[in-house]
Scaffold this motif. Sequence first.
Motif, PDB file in Angstrom:
ATOM      1  N   TYR A  20       0.832  -1.195   0.000  1.00  0.00           N
ATOM      2  CA  TYR A  20       0.000   0.000   0.000  1.00  0.00           C
ATOM      3  C   TYR A  20       0.874   1.255   0.000  1.00  0.00           C
ATOM      4  O   TYR A  20       0.608   2.216  -0.733  1.00  0.00           O
ATOM      5  N   LEU A  21       1.914   1.236   0.817  1.00  0.00           N
ATOM      6  CA  LEU A  21       2.855   2.358   0.834  1.00  0.00           C
ATOM      7  C   LEU A  21       3.574   2.482  -0.513  1.00  0.00           C
ATOM      8  O   LEU A  21       3.816   3.587  -1.008  1.00  0.00           O
ATOM      9  N   TYR A  22       3.877   1.354  -1.110  1.00  0.00           N
ATOM     10  CA  TYR A  22       4.526   1.342  -2.422  1.00  0.00           C
ATOM     11  C   TYR A  22       3.645   2.036  -3.459  1.00  0.00           C
ATOM     12  O   TYR A  22       4.123   2.854  -4.263  1.00  0.00           O
ATOM     13  N   ASP A  23       2.367   1.736  -3.430  1.00  0.00           N
ATOM     14  CA  ASP A  23       1.441   2.331  -4.395  1.00  0.00           C
ATOM     15  C   ASP A  23       1.327   3.846  -4.221  1.00  0.00           C
ATOM     16  O   ASP A  23       1.037   4.567  -5.183  1.00  0.00           O
ATOM     17  N   PHE A  24       1.567   4.334  -3.005  1.00  0.00           N
ATOM     18  CA  PHE A  24       1.482   5.773  -2.746  1.00  0.00           C
ATOM     19  C   PHE A  24       2.833   6.478  -2.927  1.00  0.00           C
ATOM     20  O   PHE A  24       2.985   7.622  -2.520  1.00  0.00           O
ATOM     21  N   GLU A  25       3.799   5.791  -3.530  1.00  0.00           N
ATOM     22  CA  GLU A  25       5.100   6.386  -3.884  1.00  0.00           C
ATOM     23  C   GLU A  25       5.806   6.984  -2.670  1.00  0.00           C
ATOM     24  O   GLU A  25       6.401   8.067  -2.748  1.00  0.00           O
ATOM     25  N   THR A  26       5.754   6.297  -1.548  1.00  0.00           N
ATOM     26  CA  THR A  26       6.365   6.815  -0.329  1.00  0.00           C
ATOM     27  C   THR A  26       7.789   6.285  -0.184  1.00  0.00           C
ATOM     28  O   THR A  26       8.222   5.391  -0.913  1.00  0.00           O
ATOM     29  N   ALA A  27       8.491   6.824   0.772  1.00  0.00           N
ATOM     30  CA  ALA A  27       9.723   6.209   1.278  1.00  0.00           C
ATOM     31  C   ALA A  27       9.476   5.929   2.750  1.00  0.00           C
ATOM     32  O   ALA A  27       9.103   6.840   3.507  1.00  0.00           O
ATOM     33  N   THR A  28       9.649   4.679   3.171  1.00  0.00           N
ATOM     34  CA  THR A  28       9.222   4.276   4.516  1.00  0.00           C
ATOM     35  C   THR A  28      10.318   3.490   5.214  1.00  0.00           C
ATOM     36  O   THR A  28      10.921   2.582   4.622  1.00  0.00           O
ATOM     37  N   TYR A  29      10.559   3.852   6.479  1.00  0.00           N
ATOM     38  CA  TYR A  29      11.560   3.161   7.298  1.00  0.00           C
ATOM     39  C   TYR A  29      10.859   2.250   8.307  1.00  0.00           C
ATOM     40  O   TYR A  29       9.935   2.671   9.013  1.00  0.00           O
ATOM     41  N   PHE A  30      11.335   1.015   8.360  1.00  0.00           N
ATOM     42  CA  PHE A  30      10.892   0.036   9.349  1.00  0.00           C
ATOM     43  C   PHE A  30      12.116  -0.524  10.061  1.00  0.00           C
ATOM     44  O   PHE A  30      13.227  -0.511   9.519  1.00  0.00           O
TER      45      PHE A  30
END
Length: 861
Positions: free
Chosen positions: A132-142
């Motif tokens: 879902y985050l990928y589809d919103f073109e985000t950059a996300t740290y886990f």
Amino acid sequence: MQKKFTMHSGLPEFDKVVNRIISGDNIVFQVNSIDDYIPFVHPFCYQAKKEKRKLIYFRFAQHIHLIPEDIEADIYNLDPEKGFEAFISEIFNIIEKHGYGACYVFDCLSELTADWYSDRMLGNFFMLTCPYLYDFETATYFAIFKNMHIDLALNAIHNTAQIVLDVYRNQKSIFIQPLKVIGRFSNTMFMLHEWKNNEFIPVTNSATISEILAKIPQPWLNFSIQRVDLWTRVFSTAYKFLNEKESCPVEEENINLLKKLIRMIISRDEKFSSLAEKYFDLEKIIDIAKRLIGTGLIGGKSAGMLLARAILEKNNPKWKNILEAHDSFFIGSDVYYTYIIHNKCWWPRRELLKHKQFSEENINQVRTKMLNGTFTEDVKRQFMEMIDYFGQSPIIVRSSSLLEDAYGNAFSGKYESVFCANQGTPEDRLYKFMEAVKIVYASTLRSEALSYREHFCLLDREEQMALLVQRVSGSKYNDYYYPQVSGVGFSFNPYVWSKEIDPKSGLIRMVFGLGTRAVDRSDDDYTRIIALNSPTKRPEYTLDEVNKYSQKKMDLLDLKANSLTTKQFEEVVKNDENVPLEKFASVDNDIEERAKQYNLHDVFPYVLTFENLLTNSNFTNDMKDILLILKEAYNHHVDIEFTLNFFNSENYKINLLQCRPFQTKGDLSHVELPKNIDTSNIIIKTKGPVIGSSISTLINRIIYVNSNTYSNLSINDRYLTARIVGKITTREKSTKKNIALIGPGRWGTTSPSLGVPVTFKEISSVSVICEIAEMHEGLVPDVSLGTHFFNDLVEMDILYLAIYPDRKDYIINRDFFLNSKNKLTEILPDEKKWEDIIKVIDTDINLNVNVITQDGIFYKI
């Protein structure tokens, strides 16, 4: 989807290592400490500020705050304890709110397992969130902690993320080693890199690499290090406590551990959990866990069955000898979520529930996907082990959802239960079993279940489907398998057809054979209703009625056909000497006399009355005691499901299959019926059955189905009649009225030849249901008492009345219905053709009902 673009970590040399960060990247840092995550998070936050990108921080863990104090971010404090569905839905709503190109920081995901107790659910969370985050073109740290999770979770994370890297510390130095970078490559990308002077320098010297990595614990290289999840660690601790008798934990530690285990596997409902703490101990909880497939809660039905047994056994050791032992298995609620995510059903299911798009087309699209899904290999392996355990014993797969059988909502009959005759090769039996599981899973999206949840405002509540897999109680008789007696019991009797009956003594409804005919409304046959303080007292008036309204058919498992089926009672037992017929059936002397008179042979004179069981055994006392003990423990009326089987001429075993709070209002207050009413003003008068609460009220709308015209309709038109009734009852204006449904035969029947086949949703807003005994030879005196349909009426506080037009003291004023103005076309202008069948009468009518005396009267002033 937008075109991909380059984003930045705030560490230019790090960006070079992974050959740039691309919009949509989910970056997972595997760390030993949260202190190893923060050095990467802070530059990322400053970079987001520099580029004027939205920065969103999801805060849910116990570790320190991750965002620098001088950075503005949208911080969302989430509570994982509310459940997986609420947690992930809140995150998705926030992602949708902030749109494309944002930057996200998550707390360490490993801490989610402290609330969900499940690596399986951690993996499920990532498999949904990351795309879902990928589809919103985000950059996300886990971040996740090393050596804390089993492969099930790690594989889900590694297979879904775009970038995964290990972070090491060697003394004061930090090292990284990328393990996965999607769509990018360099000659040094997957080497060990040292972070030094703002640079990430590939370590190329073998001696240095060996010195660093050799010191790092690796589970796959070290047998002393085992990757186990929180679930396993907690239960291993409990097992150790239980077995180390010389060093037992102090009482406080024991209690805290028990509470934790109950929350992990039994229930997170405070009311039920506090009750479980009184009757479960560590040994019982561990025994349950040993029989659990997957992880998660065992659901309401399983928890209720186990708690009821524990209550009885703690009350008196004698119950261990009376109750049939159970060897059930439980399929944890996490397996359900894994199934719907694995089979791409989660998203369409979410849209269905979110937008309440409950058309049959929308529902069936998702149900079809669920019915055609596959199970993961680890689950299939455990299923096969269970099938091997049961051998060829028949089993039943029963729904046991988190909301089911709880205080306030029973979900009676809303979800499926599926019998498996369990014959054939192991592979055949496994296939049939998995098909049964899919059917139960798919039943979570039945329109009846969704309407029920909507009616009781439960659509936003966490609803996961656990399963209870039980060995079918009973014995093999030739090619058939069934229990001798099955039934339902209630600690409160809402059907007081005689002044001799004490409603507080309870009631049971029972049948010979499988209990499907006791809990489902069998329109083609009858059951036995027993008031436990007066077990031989019957609602029927005469001996002929007793014979007429006795059970003629029975449900059983046909082992040869490998299926559930219905047979005539006589056909099944007539030539089987192993059935103790005298325990359950009485000889009809008139039939025997007539057979002798006409020299007839091979006549079957038996009638299923259960008189011998009721008068010459301790059965009714045992049932009364069981219901009383459970009611007092629950501090609430209860209903149960049970079977009974004699294992010799004198002794029997009772199998307690289910226990839940009974949602009766229990209002037996005395309501005086008006006297000296002119007969012309009486619209309906009944002498019972009357089921519900005593009441004196006004009815504002009557929906009347004309018996004469309805009986001439085709089957299809009878279904259409039910749909039109549903349109009237569910319209917004009508929900403010007290509505009475009056019609021929049975409301809610599955057989339109016997009544009006309305659904739960179509009757959920009415106040009174009246059934007129006109469509077949006569309504059963027990009506639908004890069935799922009956439980719906009780839960919704709908009053039930039966009307026998041909009996003394019953009145139905046909002229009133014939001459009253029909408002049908004012409400539904397009339904003029149904005016002769459905009459909608809007006028204030008095209704007085006394359930003690079994009197009810509709009348005009």
